[in-house]
Write a protein that holds these residues in place. Structure first.
Motif, PDB file in Angstrom:
ATOM      1  N   ASP A  34      19.414 -41.539  58.693  1.00 32.98           N
ATOM      2  CA  ASP A  34      18.477 -40.764  59.356  1.00 32.98           C
ATOM      3  C   ASP A  34      19.559 -40.202  60.590  1.00 32.98           C
ATOM      4  OD1 ASP A  34      16.498 -41.523  57.960  1.00 32.98           O
ATOM      5  OD2 ASP A  34      15.392 -42.595  59.407  1.00 32.98           O
ATOM      6  N   ALA A  35      19.003 -38.984  61.264  1.00 31.32           N
ATOM      7  CA  ALA A  35      19.719 -38.755  62.242  1.00 31.32           C
ATOM      8  C   ALA A  35      19.673 -39.873  63.354  1.00 31.32           C
ATOM      9  CB  ALA A  35      18.913 -37.517  62.908  1.00 31.32           C
ATOM     10  N   SER A  74      12.253 -26.486  60.252  1.00 29.54           N
ATOM     11  CA  SER A  74      13.100 -25.165  60.013  1.00 29.54           C
ATOM     12  C   SER A  74      13.212 -24.968  58.500  1.00 29.54           C
ATOM     13  CB  SER A  74      14.443 -25.359  60.417  1.00 29.54           C
ATOM     14  OG  SER A  74      15.272 -26.660  60.034  1.00 29.54           O
ATOM     15  N   LYS A  75      13.175 -26.219  57.706  1.00 23.71           N
ATOM     16  CA  LYS A  75      13.454 -26.100  56.304  1.00 23.71           C
ATOM     17  C   LYS A  75      12.458 -27.101  55.718  1.00 23.71           C
ATOM     18  CE  LYS A  75      18.076 -24.105  55.604  1.00 23.71           C
ATOM     19  NZ  LYS A  75      19.305 -24.477  55.161  1.00 23.71           N
ATOM     20  N   PRO A  76      11.499 -26.706  54.646  1.00 24.07           N
ATOM     21  CA  PRO A  76      11.642 -25.555  53.973  1.00 24.07           C
ATOM     22  C   PRO A  76      10.696 -24.479  55.012  1.00 24.07           C
ATOM     23  CG  PRO A  76       9.920 -27.102  53.084  1.00 24.07           C
ATOM     24  CD  PRO A  76      10.721 -27.887  53.981  1.00 24.07           C
ATOM     25  N   ALA A  77      11.049 -23.207  54.696  1.00 19.55           N
ATOM     26  CA  ALA A  77      10.270 -22.232  55.437  1.00 19.55           C
ATOM     27  C   ALA A  77       8.573 -22.058  54.978  1.00 19.55           C
ATOM     28  CB  ALA A  77      10.819 -20.985  55.121  1.00 19.55           C
ATOM     29  N   LEU A 135       9.330 -21.241  48.299  1.00 17.28           N
ATOM     30  CA  LEU A 135       9.608 -22.335  47.073  1.00 17.28           C
ATOM     31  C   LEU A 135      10.704 -22.967  47.164  1.00 17.28           C
ATOM     32  CD1 LEU A 135       9.648 -19.161  44.485  1.00 17.28           C
ATOM     33  CD2 LEU A 135       7.701 -20.886  44.527  1.00 17.28           C
ATOM     34  N   ALA A 136      10.350 -24.156  46.713  1.00 15.42           N
ATOM     35  CA  ALA A 136      11.238 -25.508  46.832  1.00 15.42           C
ATOM     36  C   ALA A 136      11.568 -26.222  45.425  1.00 15.42           C
ATOM     37  CB  ALA A 136      10.893 -26.333  48.000  1.00 15.42           C
ATOM     38  N   GLY A 137      12.552 -26.947  45.523  1.00 15.25           N
ATOM     39  CA  GLY A 137      12.842 -27.893  44.063  1.00 15.25           C
ATOM     40  C   GLY A 137      11.853 -29.094  44.539  1.00 15.25           C
ATOM     41  N   PRO A 138      11.848 -30.035  43.262  1.00 18.29           N
ATOM     42  CA  PRO A 138      11.352 -31.173  43.437  1.00 18.29           C
ATOM     43  C   PRO A 138      11.822 -32.129  44.524  1.00 18.29           C
ATOM     44  CG  PRO A 138      12.491 -31.005  41.432  1.00 18.29           C
ATOM     45  CD  PRO A 138      12.560 -29.827  42.055  1.00 18.29           C
ATOM     46  N   MET A 139      13.245 -32.012  44.854  1.00 20.38           N
ATOM     47  CA  MET A 139      13.827 -32.650  45.892  1.00 20.38           C
ATOM     48  C   MET A 139      14.158 -32.248  47.190  1.00 20.38           C
ATOM     49  SD  MET A 139      16.755 -34.753  43.692  1.00 20.38           S
ATOM     50  CE  MET A 139      16.547 -36.028  42.255  1.00 20.38           C
ATOM     51  N   VAL A 140      13.224 -31.380  47.417  1.00 16.95           N
ATOM     52  CA  VAL A 140      13.147 -30.599  48.647  1.00 16.95           C
ATOM     53  C   VAL A 140      13.542 -31.458  49.689  1.00 16.95           C
ATOM     54  CG1 VAL A 140      10.706 -30.395  48.908  1.00 16.95           C
ATOM     55  CG2 VAL A 140      12.340 -28.816  50.198  1.00 16.95           C
ATOM     56  N   LYS A 141      14.511 -30.902  50.894  1.00 20.64           N
ATOM     57  CA  LYS A 141      14.796 -31.627  51.886  1.00 20.64           C
ATOM     58  C   LYS A 141      14.123 -30.912  53.277  1.00 20.64           C
ATOM     59  CE  LYS A 141      19.300 -32.887  50.228  1.00 20.64           C
ATOM     60  NZ  LYS A 141      20.937 -33.066  50.337  1.00 20.64           N
ATOM     61  N   PHE A 142      13.863 -31.553  53.938  1.00 21.98           N
ATOM     62  CA  PHE A 142      13.154 -31.288  55.255  1.00 21.98           C
ATOM     63  C   PHE A 142      14.045 -31.538  56.561  1.00 21.98           C
ATOM     64  CE2 PHE A 142       9.496 -31.596  52.673  1.00 21.98           C
ATOM     65  CZ  PHE A 142       8.484 -30.889  52.989  1.00 21.98           C
ATOM     66  N   SER A 143      14.091 -30.579  57.370  1.00 23.28           N
ATOM     67  CA  SER A 143      14.819 -30.656  58.592  1.00 23.28           C
ATOM     68  C   SER A 143      14.110 -29.848  59.716  1.00 23.28           C
ATOM     69  CB  SER A 143      16.349 -29.986  58.421  1.00 23.28           C
ATOM     70  OG  SER A 143      16.446 -28.522  58.036  1.00 23.28           O
ATOM     71  N   GLN A 162      17.323 -33.569  66.717  1.00 24.90           N
ATOM     72  CA  GLN A 162      17.321 -33.172  65.396  1.00 24.90           C
ATOM     73  C   GLN A 162      16.861 -34.213  64.428  1.00 24.90           C
ATOM     74  OE1 GLN A 162      19.678 -34.256  67.156  1.00 24.90           O
ATOM     75  NE2 GLN A 162      21.054 -35.548  65.884  1.00 24.90           N
ATOM     76  N   TRP A 163      16.293 -33.885  63.104  1.00 19.94           N
ATOM     77  CA  TRP A 163      15.829 -34.714  62.195  1.00 19.94           C
ATOM     78  C   TRP A 163      16.045 -34.065  60.994  1.00 19.94           C
ATOM     79  CZ3 TRP A 163      12.002 -33.039  58.998  1.00 19.94           C
ATOM     80  CH2 TRP A 163      11.275 -31.905  59.763  1.00 19.94           C
ATOM     81  N   ILE A 164      16.321 -35.027  59.705  1.00 24.86           N
ATOM     82  CA  ILE A 164      16.074 -34.674  58.496  1.00 24.86           C
ATOM     83  C   ILE A 164      15.574 -35.407  57.704  1.00 24.86           C
ATOM     84  CG2 ILE A 164      18.357 -33.382  58.441  1.00 24.86           C
ATOM     85  CD1 ILE A 164      19.660 -35.755  57.200  1.00 24.86           C
ATOM     86  N   TRP A 165      14.910 -35.129  56.666  1.00 24.16           N
ATOM     87  CA  TRP A 165      13.926 -36.023  55.534  1.00 24.16           C
ATOM     88  C   TRP A 165      14.124 -35.386  54.078  1.00 24.16           C
ATOM     89  CZ3 TRP A 165       8.790 -35.227  53.649  1.00 24.16           C
ATOM     90  CH2 TRP A 165       8.207 -36.545  53.026  1.00 24.16           C
TER      91      TRP A 165
END
Length: 464
Positions: free
Chosen positions: A178-179, A262-265, A269-277, A306-309
C-alpha cells in the motif's frame, strides 16, 4: 562432485538487490536450501524472452558451464505478451528455441531442466486461481515430452499452492504494498507478477523439491528438514482484518471530504483486474471499498494523501458501483460512489480491407473496426506477428506493412486487444498480384545496386 545450478529466465527468478525491495527472485533463494557442494549462478534477467536470451546471454553461460552442471530454463512469462511486439515470441518459435537451449546444454554435458513460469496472483471472481500464462506452460511440457528432458511444471505447482493459500493471504507473497507501507514505494505498488522474499523462498522450495523428485539433485545436497517442513501460511492481508467495516457506510455524522478516485474514470470501461487510485483529504488513514453494501477490501493512505488499490479477486463482467469511505481518527468520511463497467471478453475485429478473396497490389492495406474500448489490433500470419496498430476514437484501425508482399495467396489473422484481454482471431484470405520470383523481369536490373525509396531509376526489378 562440485556442481553449479544455472538459472536462466526472466524477471521472476532474477536476483534482486536491496534497492529493489520488497521484490525478490526465486532463483536467488535456491542457495538457502542447499548443503552439498552445489553453487548457484543466477543468470536470469528482467524482460528476457527465449529469443532475446538465446542471442544475448546464453553464450556467456555456456562458456562458464561444465559437465554435470544443472541448467534451469525458465521462460514463458514474457514471451506470451502479444501486446508488445518487441517481446512477443509465438508458440512455435518459443518451442523451437526451447529445443535449441536443451540441445546446446546437453551437447556440452550439462543437465537441462525446463521450468514453466510461476503463476501470478490472479483469482476468478469466485476465488479459483487463474492461468494467465496462456499456452506457454503447455507448450513447454510438450517440448519436454518430445525430447525426454526433465521438466518442472512450476505453473501447475504454484497454482496449487496459491489455491491453498487463498486470495486474502497470497498478497503477502508478492511485491505488492500500500501507499506509505514501504519506504522505497511511498506511492504504493501493485505487482501481481513479482514475488517478495517470503514468496520467492516458497517457490524456491517447490523448485528444489522437484529437482530432487526428478533425480537431478541428490538429497544429500539439500536441506531435507527445511524442504519437508510444511510451509506456514502467510498472514491475512491487513485489509481483511478490519473489524465491522460495514459500519463505516452508515456512520451517523460523516466528517471531512470523501476520497477522490482518479482511476477508473466515472463510467469507464475496465478490465477484470482494474486498479483504483486517487487521493484522500488530510487526516484520512485508510480507504474502505464496498459493493452492494458488502465490504470488498481496503488500502492505506500515504503521507501525501495518495492511495492505490486492486481487488484480491477479479471483477465479473458488467456494470459495477463501488462505494468508497475514508477512515479518519475522528470518524468516517462521506461516501463516494464510482460507477464503471468491466469487460472480460473482447469481440474479434472486423476486417473490411482486404475483403475475403480480394486481389491486392504488393502493398496491401488492412483496415476495419473493433468494438468500443479495444485499444490495439495485432496482425498475424502463420502464427507470426507481422504488425500492430492502434485504434482511433471511432473504433477504426488501419495497417500497412513496410515491405512489399510476395505474389500469391495469403491469410492474415487480426486479434483485438483490450488491456490484457485478447479476442478470438478474425481472418481474411487475399491474393497479391505481382511479378513472380522466377520472372525474367527480376533479372533485367541485376547489374544495378539497390537504391533507396527516393530513387526511381530503371529498369523495373519486380517490386513497386
Amino acid at each position: 562432485m562440485n556442481r553449479t545450478i544455472f538459472v536462466l529466465g526472466d524477471s521472476v527468478p532474477a536476483p534482486r538487490t536491496d534497492e529493489e525491495a520488497p521484490m525478490a527472485g526465486w532463483g536467488q533463494k535456491i542457495e538457502d536450501l542447499l548443503v552439498g557442494p552445489v553453487a548457484v549462478a543466477n543468470y536470469a534477467r528482467s524482460a528476457m524472452t527465449t529469443r532475446k536470451y538465446f542471442t544475448e546471454r546464453f553464450p556467456a553461460m555456456l562458456n562458464r558451464m561444465k559437465r554435470g552442471d544443472i541448467v534451469l530454463i525458465g521462460f514463458g512469462g514474457v514471451d506470451h505478451m502479444i501486446h508488445n511486439g518487441m517481446r512477443y515470441v509465438p508458440v512455435p518459435e518459443y518451442q523451437e528455441l526451447l529445443r535449441l537451449f536443451v540441445q546446446y546444454i546437453h551437447a556440452e554435458g550439462g543437465v537441462p531442466v525446463l521450468v514453466t513460469p510461476c503463476a501470478r496472483y490472479a483469482f476468478s471472481a469466485t476465488g479459483e486461481v487463474l492461468n494467465t500464462r496462456g499456452e506457454y506452460p503447455r507448450a513447454m511440457l510438450e517440448v519436454a515430452a518430445e525430447l525426454g528432458a526433465p521438466v518442472i511444471d512450476l505453473t501447475g505447482r504454484t497454482m496449487e499452492l496459491w489455491a491453498q493459500i487463498g486470495p486474502t493471504r497470497l498478497r503477502q507473497y508478492f511485491s505488492w504494498v500500500d501507499a506509505g507501507e514501504h519506504p522505497l514505494h511511498p506511492d504504493g505498488q501493485i505487482d501481481s507478477s513479482h514475488l517478495n522474499h517470503a514468496g520467492a523462498s516458497q517457490v524456491a522450495r517447490v523448485v528444489v523439491s522437484e529437482l530432487c523428485n526428478l533425480g537431478v539433485l541428490d538429497k544429500a545436497d539439500v536441506d531435507v528438514t527445511t524442504l519437508m517442513t510444511p510451509p506456514t501460511l502467510p498472514p491475512v492481508s491487513t485489509e481483511f482484518t478490519i473489524q465491522s467495516p460495514e459500519s463505516a457506510l452508515h456512520y451517523a455524522q460523516p466528517v471531512g471530504e470523501p476520497p477522490a478516485v482518479s482511476k477508473p474514470a466515472a463510467g469507464a470501461l475496465a478490465g477484470p483486474m482494474v486498479k483504483f487510485s486517487g487521493t484522500a483529504a488530510p487526516g484520512t488513514d485508510y480507504i474502505l471499498f464496498f459493493e452492494q453494501g458488502q465490504y470488498i477490501g481496503g488500502t492505506q493512505v500515504g503521507g501525501a494523501g495518495q492511495w492505490i488499490w486492486r481487488r484480491s479477486v477479479n471483477w465479473t463482467a458488467g456494470e459495477h458501483v463501488v462505494q468508497c469511505v475514508g477512515l479518519r481518527g475522528d470518524g468516517c468520511s462521506p461516501v463516494l460512489e464510482r460507477r464503471f463497467t468491466v469487460r472480460t471478453e473482447v469481440l474479434p475485429p472486423v476486417i473490411s480491407v482486404p475483403s475475403e478473396g480480394a486481389f491486392c497490389g504488393p502493398r496491401p492495406r488492412f483496415s476495419g473496426k473493433v468494438q468500443p474500448g479495444a485499444t490495439k489490433v495485432v496482425l498475424m500470419e502463420h502464427g507470426l506477428l507481422i504488425g500492430a496498430t492502434g485504434v482511433d476514437e471511432k473504433g477504426e484501425w488501419g495497417f500497412r506493412h513496410g515491405h512489399p508482399w510476395r505474389p500469391g495467396t495469403h491469410t492474415v489473422q487480426a486479434i483485438a486487444l483490450f488491456g490484457a484481454t485478447e479476442s478470438a482471431p478474425a481472418s481474411t484470405t487475399f491474393k497479391v498480384v505481382g511479378v513472380p520470383e522466377n520472372s525474367p523481369i527480376r533479372s533485367f536490373g541485376a547489374s544495378r545496386h539497390a537504391c533507396g525509396d527516393v530513387c526511381e531509376h530503371r529498369p523495373f526489378t519486380g517490386d513497386w
